[in-house]
Design a protein around this motif. Structure first.
Motif, mmCIF file in Angstrom:
data_model
loop_
_atom_site.group_PDB
_atom_site.id
_atom_site.type_symbol
_atom_site.label_atom_id
_atom_site.label_comp_id
_atom_site.label_asym_id
_atom_site.label_seq_id
_atom_site.Cartn_x
_atom_site.Cartn_y
_atom_site.Cartn_z
ATOM 1 N N ASN A 58 0.817 -1.325 -0.129
ATOM 2 C CA ASN A 58 0.102 -0.072 -0.009
ATOM 3 C C ASN A 58 0.912 1.111 0.033
ATOM 4 O OD1 ASN A 58 0.702 0.916 2.536
ATOM 5 N ND2 ASN A 58 -0.693 -0.809 3.489
ATOM 6 N N LEU A 59 0.271 2.381 -0.266
ATOM 7 C CA LEU A 59 0.917 3.588 -0.350
ATOM 8 C C LEU A 59 1.962 4.135 0.997
ATOM 9 C CD1 LEU A 59 1.767 5.847 -2.196
ATOM 10 C CD2 LEU A 59 -0.061 7.208 -1.283
ATOM 11 N N GLN A 60 1.296 3.739 2.000
ATOM 12 C CA GLN A 60 2.154 4.199 3.329
ATOM 13 C C GLN A 60 3.295 3.348 3.286
ATOM 14 O OE1 GLN A 60 -0.822 3.741 6.487
ATOM 15 N NE2 GLN A 60 -1.308 6.042 6.396
ATOM 16 N N TYR B 137 4.874 1.635 1.069
ATOM 17 C CA TYR B 137 5.799 2.105 0.022
ATOM 18 C C TYR B 137 6.684 3.247 0.283
ATOM 19 C CZ TYR B 137 7.622 3.917 -4.596
ATOM 20 O OH TYR B 137 8.240 4.160 -5.592
#
Length: 119
Positions: free
Chosen positions: A107-109, A111
């Motif tokens: 997920n973006l966090q 990453y």
């Protein structure tokens, strides 16, 4: 050692690497290998065995397409060899899988945290 500009007459595990990368043939078969391994979840996620089978799939596709091209030019082909190659391709594809596999994407966090940790 000179690089090949055609599909070698016999299969070897390094046949893709032995192709001259400047040729259309090499570019096409390498792209197919990349497309196939991407559909299976990415080259880095595949076992050695699956990567080996992927090379064989691309080899068989090229052999079959050469036969089809010869047939379209009106040349005689060995129907038995074409049938055997087609059946071999089907078996290889069934073995490695016919469905696309989703890649595991963080997920973006997670990453962004990983990027910061590596900076």
């Amino acid at each position: 050692m000179a690089k090949n500009s055609e599909i070698p007459p016999t299969y070897s595990p390094d046949w893709l690497q032995r192709l001259d990368g400047r040729t259309r043939l090499a570019q096409a078969v390498n792209q197919r290998y990349q497309d196939l391994t991407t559909d299976l979840g990415g080259n880095e996620s595949l076992s050695y065995q699956r990567r080996s089978l992927c090379k064989q799939v691309v080899w068989m596709e090229a052999i079959i397409e050469q036969q089809h091209a010869a047939l379209s030019r009106g040349e005689e082909i060995d129907q038995g060899k074409l049938t055997q190659a087609t059946n071999t391709l089907i078996g290889l594809l069934k073995t490695i899988g016919l469905d696309r596999v989703a890649r595991d994407i963080p997920n973006l966090q997670d990453y962004l945290k990983a990027k910061q940790a590596n900076a």
